[in-house]
Scaffold this motif. Structure first.
Motif, PDB file in Angstrom:
ATOM      1  N   MET A 195       0.830  -1.205   0.000  1.00 10.27           N
ATOM      2  CA  MET A 195       0.000   0.000   0.000  1.00 10.27           C
ATOM      3  C   MET A 195       0.867   1.260   0.000  1.00 10.27           C
ATOM      4  O   MET A 195       0.629   2.187  -0.795  1.00 10.27           O
ATOM      5  CB  MET A 195      -0.905  -0.005   1.238  1.00 10.27           C
ATOM      6  N   ILE A 196       1.872   1.294   0.861  1.00  9.75           N
ATOM      7  CA  ILE A 196       2.720   2.484   0.959  1.00  9.75           C
ATOM      8  C   ILE A 196       3.491   2.712  -0.340  1.00  9.75           C
ATOM      9  O   ILE A 196       3.603   3.853  -0.821  1.00  9.75           O
ATOM     10  CB  ILE A 196       3.697   2.339   2.141  1.00  9.75           C
ATOM     11  N   VAL A 197       4.018   1.640  -0.939  1.00 10.29           N
ATOM     12  CA  VAL A 197       4.754   1.769  -2.195  1.00 10.29           C
ATOM     13  C   VAL A 197       3.830   2.269  -3.305  1.00 10.29           C
ATOM     14  O   VAL A 197       4.194   3.147  -4.099  1.00 10.29           O
ATOM     15  CB  VAL A 197       5.407   0.428  -2.587  1.00 10.29           C
ATOM     16  N   GLY A 198       2.617   1.721  -3.357  1.00  8.84           N
ATOM     17  CA  GLY A 198       1.659   2.159  -4.371  1.00  8.84           C
ATOM     18  C   GLY A 198       1.325   3.636  -4.247  1.00  8.84           C
ATOM     19  O   GLY A 198       1.303   4.377  -5.245  1.00  8.84           O
ATOM     20  N   ILE A 199       1.088   4.098  -3.030  1.00 11.32           N
ATOM     21  CA  ILE A 199       0.773   5.513  -2.807  1.00 11.32           C
ATOM     22  C   ILE A 199       1.976   6.395  -3.145  1.00 11.32           C
ATOM     23  O   ILE A 199       1.824   7.486  -3.713  1.00 11.32           O
ATOM     24  CB  ILE A 199       0.323   5.714  -1.351  1.00 11.32           C
ATOM     25  N   THR A 200       3.175   5.919  -2.812  1.00  7.39           N
ATOM     26  CA  THR A 200       4.387   6.693  -3.125  1.00  7.39           C
ATOM     27  C   THR A 200       4.543   6.875  -4.629  1.00  7.39           C
ATOM     28  O   THR A 200       4.850   7.982  -5.106  1.00  7.39           O
ATOM     29  CB  THR A 200       5.629   5.986  -2.551  1.00  7.39           C
ATOM     30  N   PHE A 201       4.327   5.814  -5.409  1.00  8.94           N
ATOM     31  CA  PHE A 201       4.430   5.922  -6.862  1.00  8.94           C
ATOM     32  C   PHE A 201       3.353   6.845  -7.421  1.00  8.94           C
ATOM     33  O   PHE A 201       3.603   7.598  -8.370  1.00  8.94           O
ATOM     34  CB  PHE A 201       4.341   4.536  -7.507  1.00  8.94           C
TER      35      PHE A 201
END
Length: 372
Positions: A195-201
């Motif tokens: 989730m965090i990686v997706g939001i960062t991208f």
């Protein structure tokens, strides 16, 4: 969008108010249930020997005999330390939904080939799909990601429910050190990272903007004019009321804010697991302590207040709020709002919890050898 933004906001606001009111009512009922009815966690000690509670206290009414909701789906029937520290959404909404699903499908009794660890691994794949959708520019896709992530959370509750049902354990408990404990924790970590990686991208590819607005350029202070003249990617938007100068937030700044939030999640997770473990050992497992004193602490308003901090500040609560922010297209605003204030709240909760633990231990251990 999946529907007009104004309509979505009204629906979300009404739903949020309903959930908050419902959880407050359930918290009140839980506290009243703890004060007025028998607590089964003090009936049997961890070594399966009968405790001396029945000989030391008057007979108390059994909550299971007076409630109209079956205890198989009633989150108030079996209060435990962990139950008091689980966020309200999981405990009062997702938990009963998992119980209803289990009863309807016979998952715990009839589908023995489906193990709790298999459910944990399955919700990792759902989290990975949601993580990919979080990167999309389309708000509709990101809203689908939020829905998928909530399904992942329900499955995370389901694996624990199935494990407890098959072991005939009543109430929420953390079995620290078991294979299921580590598998569940590892799968949760992968889901959060996705989730965090997706939001960062998403923020990297669609950076938020910052800038200045004024009636005219001449009215702005010189240092602001100088700063605007050196900014790159500047957009100038003329309007009747003035001029707006905006620039994209740099990726290092985005990464910094996301890292601050990720640090809060990590700190919240570590402290929440620590206090669940400490309180379980202190009040539920340590039979060397006087059972009446342990029960008195468990029923006290001070202990209920101490655990309420972690109902609000545990990692699941953070993720629920982040999902709500994504759904409302306010992700950056939320991350900026909590990236410092969240640490203040967490450190305050840690300080209060450490103080309460010292006081509780002193009270229950008087005249007994401490097993912590």
């Amino acid at each position: 969008m999946m529907w007009p933004s104004s309509q979505a906001s009204k629906i979300l606001l009404a739903l949020l108010i309903f959930v908050i009111v419902y959880c407050v009512i359930m918290d009140t009922l839980l506290f009243m249930r703890m004060r007025r009815f028998k607590l089964h966690i003090f009936d049997v000690s961890p070594d399966n020997t009968t405790s001396n509670l029945s000989t030391l206290s008057p007979i108390e009414p059994d909550y299971e005999e007076v409630t109209w909701t079956p205890c198989t789906i009633n989150p108030l029937c079996h209060p435990t330390v962990k139950a008091l520290m689980i966020d309200s959404t999981n405990h009062y909404i997702y938990g009963p939904l998992c119980a209803i699903f289990d009863i309807s499908t016979g998952l715990s009794e009839n589908m023995l080939f489906i193990t709790p660890n298999m459910i944990s691994i399955f919700h990792v794949f759902i989290a990975l799909i949601a993580g990919k959708l979080f990167t999309f520019q389309s708000l509709a896709a990101r809203r689908v990601a939020v829905v998928l992530y909530q399904i992942r959370t329900i499955l995370d509750d389901l694996d624990g429910h199935v494990a407890r049902e098959r072991k005939h354990i009543k109430g929420e408990r953390s079995e620290v050190g078991t294979l299921g404990y580590w598998v569940d924790g590892f799968c949760d970590m992968i889901g959060v990272v996705a989730m965090i990686v997706g939001i960062t991208f998403y923020l990297k590819n669609n950076p938020p903007r910052k800038g200045y607005r004024g009636a005219s350029v001449s009215t702005l202070p010189y240092h602001q004019l100088k700063e605007m003249n050196t900014l790159e990617d500047m957009d100038k938007d003329g309007s009747e009321v003035g001029i707006s100068y905006k620039t994209k937030v740099s990726f290092p700044k985005i990464a910094q804010v996301v890292c601050w939030f990720s640090g809060q999640l990590l700190l919240s997770s570590l402290m929440w697991n620590r206090y669940v473990d400490v309180y379980q050992e202190l009040l539920e497992n340590c039979v060397n302590f006087d059972v009446m004193k342990r029960q008195e602490v468990f029923r006290s308003s001070i202990f209920f207040t101490a655990t309420s901090f972690w109902r609000l500040l545990n990692p699941h609560s953070y993720l629920h709020l982040l999902c709500l922010a994504v759904f409302c297209d306010k992700t950056w605003i939320f991350l900026k709002m909590v990236h410092h204030s969240g640490y203040v709240c967490l450190l305050f909760a840690v300080a209060i919890s450490e103080y309460f633990i010292a006081q509780f231990r002193l009270f229950v251990s008087s005249g007994a050898d401490c097993c912590l």
